[in-house]
Structure formats: C-alpha cells, structure tokens
Design a protein around this motif. Structure first.
Motif, short mmCIF file in Angstrom:
data_model
loop_
_atom_site.label_atom_id
_atom_site.label_comp_id
_atom_site.label_asym_id
_atom_site.label_seq_id
_atom_site.Cartn_x
_atom_site.Cartn_y
_atom_site.Cartn_z
N MET A 155 36.11 31.45 33.08
CA MET A 155 36.58 32.56 33.90
C MET A 155 35.42 33.12 34.75
O MET A 155 35.56 34.15 35.39
CB MET A 155 37.10 33.65 32.96
N SER A 253 34.16 31.81 40.14
CA SER A 253 35.42 32.56 40.11
C SER A 253 36.03 32.43 41.50
O SER A 253 35.44 32.87 42.49
CB SER A 253 35.13 34.02 39.77
N THR A 257 40.97 31.33 39.60
CA THR A 257 40.67 32.41 38.64
C THR A 257 41.58 33.59 38.92
O THR A 257 42.12 34.22 38.00
CB THR A 257 39.18 32.84 38.78
N LEU A 258 41.77 33.88 40.20
CA LEU A 258 42.64 34.99 40.59
C LEU A 258 44.08 34.71 40.16
O LEU A 258 44.78 35.59 39.63
CB LEU A 258 42.56 35.20 42.11
N LEU A 261 44.32 35.31 36.45
CA LEU A 261 44.26 36.74 36.12
C LEU A 261 45.56 37.44 36.53
O LEU A 261 46.06 38.31 35.81
CB LEU A 261 43.05 37.39 36.80
N LYS A 262 46.12 37.03 37.67
CA LYS A 262 47.41 37.59 38.12
C LYS A 262 48.48 37.30 37.08
O LYS A 262 49.26 38.18 36.70
CB LYS A 262 47.81 36.92 39.44
N GLU A 267 44.91 41.08 37.75
CA GLU A 267 44.29 40.68 39.02
C GLU A 267 43.26 41.67 39.53
O GLU A 267 42.34 41.30 40.26
CB GLU A 267 45.36 40.40 40.09
N TRP A 270 39.57 40.78 39.04
CA TRP A 270 38.99 39.60 39.70
C TRP A 270 37.89 39.96 40.67
O TRP A 270 38.00 40.94 41.41
CB TRP A 270 40.09 38.84 40.45
N SER A 272 35.21 37.55 43.35
CA SER A 272 34.84 36.20 43.74
C SER A 272 33.40 35.96 43.31
O SER A 272 32.56 36.84 43.41
CB SER A 272 34.99 36.07 45.26
#
Ligand code: MIC
Ligand code: SF4
Length: 667
Positions: A155, A253, A257-258, A261-262, A267, A270, A272
């Motif tokens: 992650m 990330s 990754t987003l 997480l969403k 989200e 998150w 970058s």
C-alpha cells in the motif's frame, strides 16, 4: 561522486549504483528516501549505513509477541500511546486448549483499552491482512511486532517488523532506530500470464537472491509492470520479501492504490507516492512478469525454489491455503472459482484459513464459500493457524503444499513432513489432482478482481475508550514478568554450549507450535524448549553451567521477530552468540536484551572452537566501545578476534544491560 558497477546475478544484468551522497538535501529521491526524510527524528543525513531514528505513525502487535510488548510498555509507565494509531491483533494463539491463550487475550484486550490501543478480536483476521484492509496508509510508517509487517508495503507504507520491545518504545512515542539500508529498485515489466501468480514473483526473487539476499536492503518496486499488479498482489510480494531477509519492501502509491482504498471506503487516506525521475538506487534488479512461470519452494527453505515443471509425480497429502501471504479476497475467490463444481482428491486434506472476517463474510454472502465447502474444503478460522503449527500438523512424512511463506523444518508441527510453498492456483490444482500439478493444465483461468466496494464491518475492532480510568488490566497466572538483563559486567566467561550451522531460524531457537505458543508470556516455561529442534539437552546444559556461549553460522536468527528467541537464551544465561552473520531483527533483539551479537573477524577461527571449550574476555566494556576485541579460548589456548558491528546507541544499550534498562536509566 558516483560509481557504476555491473554484475550478473542470474536474474538479468544488475546495475550496482554506489552513491556517496544520499543526504536529505539532494533533489531526487526514491520512495523510501521520501518517507524516511519526512519521518526523520534525529539528524539530517540518510546516507546508507548511518543510524537513523524514525517517527512511527502506526504500530501493530499480534498476540504471540504482544503480551511481552505490552508488559514492556507498562514498564515504561506511559499512560496512553503516542502514535497516530496502534492496533493489537489476536490471530496467532487461538486454539485455547487451556486457559493460557484466553488469559493472554484478556490481558491484551484490557491493556490495549487502558493505553489507547485498538483491539482486533480473535476471528477478525490475520493482523497483516486486516491492517491492509482497514488501516494501512500510503506514505506513513508502521512498526509491527511481527516479521511480515512489510505486507503494508503493498500500500506504499514504510512498514517494518521489529521485536516487541522496539514496538513498545514506538508506542511510547520513541523513534525506531535502524541503520539506513541500501535501496534496491525492482524494475517490473510486462504482465503475469494466466495461472502465474504474485507468489511466483517473490518465489522468483527468492530463487535468485536467497534467504539472506535482502539483508540490509529495502526492495522498492517500480516500472511499467507495477500497474498490472493489484494491491493484494503487491502485498503478497512485500509480505514474503521478509524471507529475503530484507528490512522491508514497498510499492508506489498510484491509481490502483486509490482504487483499493476506495473499495475499502478509505479514499481520503490516499496520497500519491512515486519515486522522482532519476532517483538513485544502490542496485537495480529487473523482472519481466510476462516471462515468469509457476514456481515452488521445496522443503525446508523458502529459497529452495524450482520451476513447478521440474517436479514430477509428487503425491500430495495435504493442501493448506491462507496465511498473511495468500489469504486475500481475490486469492480465495480464485481458489473457489477453480474448485467450483469439482471435488478435492479423495486422498488430500484441504484446509483453508481466510485472511479476515471481511474475506470470509464476502465469500459467505456471494456463495463462493459454498463452492469451497461443496468441493470438500475444511474451513478454518480467520487466523494464522497451520502456518505457525497451530493445528493441522501433517502426517509423518506427508507432503503438504501450502500457500504460506515459511517451510522451515518442523514448523508445520511435524518434523518429517515435507512442506512445499506455492501460489493459491498451484495449491488448488494439487487439491484437485492429488499431485503437484501445473495449474496451466487446468484450462482457461477465470478472471477475478475485487469489487468496487468491499463489505465493511469493523465491529470486531474495539476502539479504546476516551477515558480509560475505569479499565482494569487483567493478568492471568500464565503471565510472568519479562526477564531483565543486568548491566554488562567487566569480564565474561563461559562454556561453548552449542554449535550450529548457517541460516538457523528463530523457529530453531525458540520453536512455536500448538504445545508451546500458549507459553509466550511465560519465559521460564518456554526456555525449557529453547533449541529443542536442534538439541533437546541444551536448556539443561545451559542451566547447569550458568549460561555460556553459542556459536552460529551465517544469517543466524533469520525468520520471525519473536524476541523470545533472545529472552529464552537470556533466561538460560547466554552471554554472547558468536556467528558469521546475523539476521536484522534477531540481532536487534539480542542487543535489546543485553546479549552480545559477535561476529568472527576471521571466519576460519571457528575451526579453533569445539563444544565445551571455555571462552573468556577480560575487558568487555572496551570490546563494546571499540566494536571489536579478543575472546580467549582457554581450553585450546588460542585467541579469537571478534567484531561487534553496532551503532553508538546500541553500545550504550549493551552496557546498560538492554533497552529497558537503557530507557529507564535515560528517563
Ligand atoms: C512467524 O510467522 O514466524 C510469526 C509467528 O508470525 C512470527 C512472530 C512470532 O514468532 O510470534 C514472525 O514472523 O515474526
Ligand atoms: Fe501468521 Fe504465518 Fe503470517 Fe506469521 S507468517 S503472521 S504465523 S500467517
């Protein structure tokens, strides 16, 4: 000044990139340097080889190392943890064959509530899987009292395993000190072919680099191939980077990754995280994912890897799926799709431990669990289970194919068992055919992805109360005090009590199985089994001689983070280990408990030592301060030059007789 070297290591060409200036002021940073820079507590230098102190955002503990960690936290007299989030998981010791495990759970539950720590109840899942789902945050730091904490590197988290005492210090707000590792770039190209799995990526690295190939290094994944791996796949790879001996492993990330997480409803957490263009690395390893094939690690080491096709006609008795490496929703959904409408081979026992309640709940709701049950799978709890020998020990001489990360001799609970490590796809194929089988022969692969939204239910994670004044910490009779080392004496002497070879694991030093795990809070009892797989008589000899020395080979203490592998020898009076080299976490644990981790200046000196020889060092304080000294082998009349390769801070810790003494003294 920069210097480039090129060397072949059997993968592809590797470029070694030696950079004499990796100070924080430099403009281009890799991901590791970015996180280190933003968490640096002391100094402004992140050169490789320099000791750095890092602020720790999150901690995790599990129950088999957790009791010790919280006893040590209590000894520091901190009322509430100072981290952004600390979580105590119960996932290892869940058999509850006597009162001991349940007592430990109660202690952890209450001590967590008292100190502001979240508590993940037994059955909620394996710490690393739950942490990935619910808590891991890109760009943050995580310290966990478990060697597979790097799972969260999938992650984009800088996640490291450590001994319980180091984690306790981090909970108390202290920095985590480590020597800045080298950063290895793993450049991924291409895309995994059908039936080839994330597990095969890390098995490939283990095949090429070996179980000590990652010592002193962090593996940072990069390149076009990254986007073709989902977060759970990345986590499989970073998880098993622990078997390389690496400090940790990390992915960028990115959009994926987003997306993950969403799907977890997180989200907003998150960020970058990418390496700068032209960032520096010490080594570059290239892997073309498209060229990988199914691999398998043969008994008894995770780096004993061969292509699956090399093994012909191997009859399989047991298949075990799960562990923090391969128990995600996508892993087990893939297995369910492979098994759907089929039956497990009559002579195979298939056991499955889902990684978390979320995984199990979703598979129950969408019918996949029914497919597994109908195929003949035995569904276990969402815990470590067979991975740490908590049940499902194979029959004598049985072949067990496991999706786990470690296949050390005896770890399954059966010394004669032959454990092979493989991907969930390969394990599923073996479950159906009864033989180790190339999954590519099973026909077309079903495409599995995680849904837009996971089922989110955190009801088994108990939030600590704002006001803990009414919480009473409950201590059962199994919880014994943590042994403490005394400040280092002027001289040391003692007999050589044990001599062992290379790659000795913490499973050799302090074995863990269904019989012993209940005693993780009871060092006197546990010490009776210290080194049992190697020499059952060792504890008696150590007690009789009032301690002494152990001689080891390369990579001594690889594997688990369990500080019990230092605490039990401490209890038995062990003063020093003289080895060719040490694994990172175990070396730190030895220092934390005041045991000298010495290495031979000349490895050939090892030949001048035999069991029962008497070793003597006159001025140990100078030895510690100078980082080297002489041990006199009084029996043979020879001198042995030893090195103590430790940082100035660690020297003080050793002189004080361990980190607890050092921390309380410097208060
Ligand atoms: C392991 O996989 O060996 C363990 C059990 O998770 C250990 C922790 C322990 O010994 O309790 C680890 O990996 O650190
Ligand atoms: Fe648990 Fe096995 Fe992972 Fe260790 S390696 S944390 S025992 S699942």
């Amino acid at each position: 000044m920069q210097k480039y070297l090129r060397a072949e290591i059997g993968l592809e060409i590797v470029a070694y990139y030696l950079n004499s200036n990796l100070g924080v002021e430099k403009m281009t940073l890799n991901i590791v340097e970015k996180i280190v820079k933003s968490h640096l507590v002391e100094g402004n230098n992140i050169n490789t080889g320099i000791e750095i102190g890092l602020r720790i955002d999150q901690t995790l503990t599990q129950d088999s190392t957790g009791t010790m960690a919280y006893l040590q936290l209590e000894a520091m007299e901190i009322s509430r943890v100072k981290t952004k989030r600390s979580v105590a998981y119960i996932d290892h010791n869940t058999l509850q064959t006597g009162f001991e495990n349940a007592d430990d759970h109660k202690y952890i539950e209450t001590v967590a509530a008292k100190h502001g720590v979240y508590f993940s109840k037994p059955g909620n899942g394996i710490c690393h899987q739950v942490n990935l789902e619910r808590f891991a945050v890109p760009g943050e730091t995580l310290l966990g009292s478990d060697s597979h904490t790097p799972t969260a590197g999938g992650m984009g988290m800088l996640a490291m395993g450590a001994g319980g005492l180091d984690v306790a210090v981090a909970m108390a707000g202290g920095p985590y000190y480590l020597t800045m590792p080298k950063v290895v770039k793993v450049e991924l190209a291409g895309k995994l072919q059908p039936w080839v799995s994330a597990k095969d990526v890390i098995l490939h690295l283990l095949k090429e680099l070996g179980v000590k190939g990652g010592v002193g290094k962090i593996f940072e994944y990069a390149g076009e191939g990254v986007k073709n791996l989902s977060v759970p796949e990345r986590a499989t790879i970073t998880n098993m980077g622990a078997e390389l001996g690496a400090t940790t492993s990390i992915f960028p990330s990115d959009e994926e990754t987003l997306r993950f997480l969403k799907a977890q409803g997180r989200e907003t957490e998150w960020v970058s995280l990418q390496a700068d263009e032209n960032a520096n690395y010490h080594e570059i390893v290239s892997i073309n994912l498209s060229e990988l094939e199914p691999l398998v690690a043969q008994p008894h080491s995770p780096d004993n890897v061969v292509p699956l096709t090399n093994i012909k006609n191997l009859k399989v008795d047991q298949v075990a799926m799960g562990s923090c490496t391969n128990s995600s929703y996508t892993d087990l959904m893939r297995v369910a799709a492979i098994l759907k409408g089929k039956k497990v081979h009559p002579e195979v026992s298939l056991v499955i431990s889902p990684g978390s309640k979320q995984v199990l709940q979703m598979m129950a709701d969408n019918g996949a669990l029914g497919d597994l049950i109908s195929a003949g799978a035995r569904i276990l709890e969402c815990t470590c289970g067979p991975c740490i020998g908590m049940g499902q020990a194979p029959a004598n001489n049985a072949v067990s194919v496991r999706t786990f990360n470690r296949n050390f001799e005896g770890r399954s609970g059966t010394k004669t068992a032959k454990v092979y490590l493989a991907s969930p796809e390969t394990a599923a194929a073996a479950a159906i055919t009864g033989y180790l089988t190339d999954p590519r022969t099973l026909g077309e692969m079903v495409n599995i992805d995680y849904p837009e939204r996971f089922t989110i239910d955190d009801s088994m994670i108990i939030k600590p109360p704002e006001d803990p004044s009414t919480v009473e910490v409950v201590r059962g009779p199994n919880i014994k005090p943590v042994p403490k080392a005394k400040p280092l004496g002027k001289n040391i002497n003692g007999k050589v009590l044990l001599m062992v070879g290379d790659n000795i694991t913490t499973d050799h030093i302090m074995p863990s199985d269904a019989k012993l795990l209940p005693f993780r809070s009871n060092i006197p009892k546990l010490a009776e089994y210290c080194f049992a797989p190697v020499d059952e008589d060792f504890p008696r000899r150590a007690m009789e001689n009032k301690g002494g020395f152990i001689i080891g080979g390369d990579n001594y203490g690889q594997g688990s983070s369990r500080e019990h592998a230092a605490l039990a020898p401490l209890y038995l009076g062990i003063k020093g280990i003289i080895a060719k080299s040490f694994a990172r976490i175990h070396k730190a644990n030895l220092i934390n408990f005041g045991i000298l981790p010495l290495t031979f200046e000349r490895p050939e000196d090892m030949e001048d030592i035999s069991i029962n020889d008497n070793l003597y060092a006159q001025d140990v304080h100078s030895m510690v301060l100078n980082g080297k000294g002489i041990l006199v082998n009084e029996t043979k009349g020879v001198n042995i030059s030893v090195i103590l390769d430790i940082t100035p801070r660690q020297k003080e810790i050793l002189l004080a007789g361990g980190l607890l003494n050092f921390t309380t003294m410097s208060k």
